[in-house]
Design a protein around this motif. Structure first.
Motif, PDB file in Angstrom:
ATOM      1  N   ASP A 143      74.913 -47.199   3.978  1.00  0.00           N
ATOM      2  CA  ASP A 143      73.655 -47.943   4.413  1.00  0.00           C
ATOM      3  C   ASP A 143      72.838 -47.960   2.903  1.00  0.00           C
ATOM      4  O   ASP A 143      72.071 -48.953   2.733  1.00  0.00           O
ATOM      5  CB  ASP A 143      72.804 -47.314   5.492  1.00  0.00           C
ATOM      6  CG  ASP A 143      73.509 -47.862   6.733  1.00  0.00           C
ATOM      7  OD1 ASP A 143      74.503 -48.695   6.908  1.00  0.00           O
ATOM      8  OD2 ASP A 143      73.344 -47.237   7.738  1.00  0.00           O
ATOM      9  N   GLN A 162      71.284 -53.218   2.953  1.00  0.00           N
ATOM     10  CA  GLN A 162      70.099 -52.918   3.509  1.00  0.00           C
ATOM     11  C   GLN A 162      69.319 -51.725   2.644  1.00  0.00           C
ATOM     12  O   GLN A 162      68.241 -51.658   2.638  1.00  0.00           O
ATOM     13  CB  GLN A 162      70.245 -52.093   4.933  1.00  0.00           C
ATOM     14  CG  GLN A 162      70.997 -52.940   5.914  1.00  0.00           C
ATOM     15  CD  GLN A 162      71.178 -52.072   6.988  1.00  0.00           C
ATOM     16  OE1 GLN A 162      72.302 -51.422   7.027  1.00  0.00           O
ATOM     17  NE2 GLN A 162      70.351 -52.032   7.989  1.00  0.00           N
ATOM     18  N   ARG A 163      70.077 -51.081   1.727  1.00  0.00           N
ATOM     19  CA  ARG A 163      69.583 -50.037   0.964  1.00  0.00           C
ATOM     20  C   ARG A 163      68.501 -49.107   1.703  1.00  0.00           C
ATOM     21  O   ARG A 163      67.281 -49.059   1.119  1.00  0.00           O
ATOM     22  CB  ARG A 163      68.719 -50.788  -0.545  1.00  0.00           C
ATOM     23  CG  ARG A 163      69.521 -51.537  -1.038  1.00  0.00           C
ATOM     24  CD  ARG A 163      69.671 -51.401  -2.604  1.00  0.00           C
ATOM     25  NE  ARG A 163      70.381 -52.437  -3.442  1.00  0.00           N
ATOM     26  CZ  ARG A 163      71.522 -51.997  -3.677  1.00  0.00           C
ATOM     27  NH1 ARG A 163      72.054 -50.675  -3.633  1.00  0.00           N
ATOM     28  NH2 ARG A 163      72.474 -52.808  -4.254  1.00  0.00           N
ATOM     29  N   LEU A 164      69.108 -48.638   2.677  1.00  0.00           N
ATOM     30  CA  LEU A 164      68.332 -47.591   3.351  1.00  0.00           C
ATOM     31  C   LEU A 164      68.155 -46.268   2.527  1.00  0.00           C
ATOM     32  O   LEU A 164      69.252 -45.740   2.070  1.00  0.00           O
ATOM     33  CB  LEU A 164      68.877 -47.320   4.614  1.00  0.00           C
ATOM     34  CG  LEU A 164      68.774 -48.334   6.007  1.00  0.00           C
ATOM     35  CD1 LEU A 164      69.573 -47.923   7.100  1.00  0.00           C
ATOM     36  CD2 LEU A 164      67.508 -48.915   6.175  1.00  0.00           C
TER      37      LEU A 164
END
Ligand SMILES: *Cc1c(COP(=O)(O)O)cnc(C)c1O
Length: 410
Positions: A253, A258-260
């Motif tokens: 992720d 999304q680059r969480l």
């Protein structure tokens, strides 16, 4: 306060089983300026790195990225994320790194079963199929190239074999990738992890990883913790991945669109890993394997020419490392120490059943070059003479030059 001097390591030629001298382009990349974690330039570098490693792993796997840490960070991430505690993991062991997979498998709560080959040999597909039939594992975890024995386990067709018996195939390719053929998609490998400090010509500290859709599905099916906050339900033992840092769901992720937020990407190591892959991309994977084959063959022939006996099944030796028996009556560590002190050259010792019996000499990454090979052979000859061993004068360099002449060196 004690004053530690400015760091100034001695100049060494690292011709052991890894680490090796990093390509200067890689260390230069590491000194590039730091940027923020979500700086557009950084996220672009991350995307480029994913693309570059698809080429290195010979895969179209979307899930191709870096785990921050040395090679075993990748191993731990793969096993803790793929294996639900209580599941069965089959580890075919043919050297020290197979034993490491066994240990890590046990630590992540797997029911680990092992099969063994004597050090210096590899498995046949039939032996692996028999074990699949008997044990019905959820995951097969095995090493491709094991530097402890110098052996290269053939993996062709093993993915399909594992899938037929309902198992995923994970492999540690740290020692072999870049120097020996590795076709992740063609061979049906579900997860592979590596490190930079062998044939990828970098320093240790970053672990490239690739995951098939099957593997990603398994990881996604495990309970995940949003932003590190666990509900009681999620905290149930056995289902949630038992590591935050090595939770490949979270790492996916972070690298995905999304680059969480997860860890802070190790920026300088990413620069290094990116440059390693760029170097291989410029050379071509098949060309890099061929370079390791030629230089590895020259080193092996050169050691023969010095009267040293090779260890293990030579038909299955990795291109990039060779082990030779320490001659009777010689103190192996004293010779290694002399090489280091007198010539600034490091070669490897050994572990387990081979401890004190063989030296391991690597020809990998940036050091898979004729000048490094010929310098090393000449130094080994000198040190053997200093130790009182009788050797054919120039026997090592001469034998290596025959290989180089055949390969077109003029
Ligand atoms: C060298 C090697 C490693 C190295 O692991 P690190 O964590 O980087 O020290 C792992 N696996 C194999 C098969 C190796 O040959």
């Amino acid at each position: 306060m004690t004053a530690a001097a400015q760091i100034n390591p001695p100049t060494r030629l690292l011709m052991g089983p890894g680490p090796i001298n990093a390509d200067p382009r890689v260390t230069r990349a590491m000194s590039a300026a730091l940027v923020g974690q979500y700086d557009p330039s950084m996220t672009e570098y991350m995307n480029e790195t994913m693309g570059l490693y698809r080429e290195v792993f010979q895969t179209r796997n979307e899930a191709t990225m870096l785990v921050d840490g040395t090679s075993r960070a990748g191993i731990e991430a793969a096993l803790v994320s793929l294996v639900v505690p209580g599941q069965k993991v089959l580890v075919p062991v043919f050297g020290r790194f197979g034993l490491l997979l066994q240990e890590i498998g046990e630590r992540v709560g797997a029911d680990v079963v092992t099969i063994h080959r004597p050090w210096g040999e590899v498995f046949t597909p039939e032996e692996i199929e028999d074990a699949l039939k008997e044990h019905r594992p959820d995951v097969v975890a095995m090493v491709q190239g094991d530097t402890s024995t110098t052996m290269n386990q053939p993996l062709e067709g093993l993915g399909e074999l594992c899938h037929r018996y309902g198992a995923l195939l994970y492999t540690d390719v740290t020692a072999s990738i870049g120097g020996n053929t590795l076709l992740v998609d063609e061979w049906g490998i579900d997860a592979a992890t590596a490190g930079l400090q062998k044939c990828l010509a970098g320093p240790s500290g970053s672990s490239p990883i690739t995951l098939s859709e099957r593997a990603v599905e398994v990881i996604r099916s495990r309970k995940h913790v949003e932003a590190g906050i666990a509900s009681e339900d999620e905290a149930e033992r056995g289902e949630r991945i038992a590591s935050n840092y090595f939770d490949l769901g979270m790492i996916l992720d972070y690298w995905g669109p999304q680059r969480l937020n997860h860890h802070t990407e190790a920026t300088s190591m990413l620069y290094a890993a990116r440059e390693c892959a760029r170097l291989l991309g410029e050379e071509g994977m098949a060309e890099a394997v061929e370079r390791h084959r030629v230089n590895g063959a020259a080193m092996a022939a050169g050691l023969d020419g010095l009267g040293l006996q090779r260890f293990g099944d030579q038909a299955h030796r990795m291109n990039n490392v060779v082990a030779v028996y320490i001659p009777e009556g010689l103190d192996g560590d004293a010779v290694r120490n002399g090489l280091l002190q007198n010539f600034g050259i490091e070669i490897g010792t050994s572990f387990g059943p081979l401890h004190g019996k063989v030296w391991r000499v690597g020809t990998m990454g940036y050091n898979a070059r004729p000048d490094a090979v010929l310098t090393t052979l000449s130094a080994i000859e000198s040190q053997l003479r200093l130790a009182g061993q009788s050797v054919v004068a120039g026997g090592g360099v001469g034998a290596a030059l025959e290989i180089y002449a055949d390969a077109g060196l003029r």
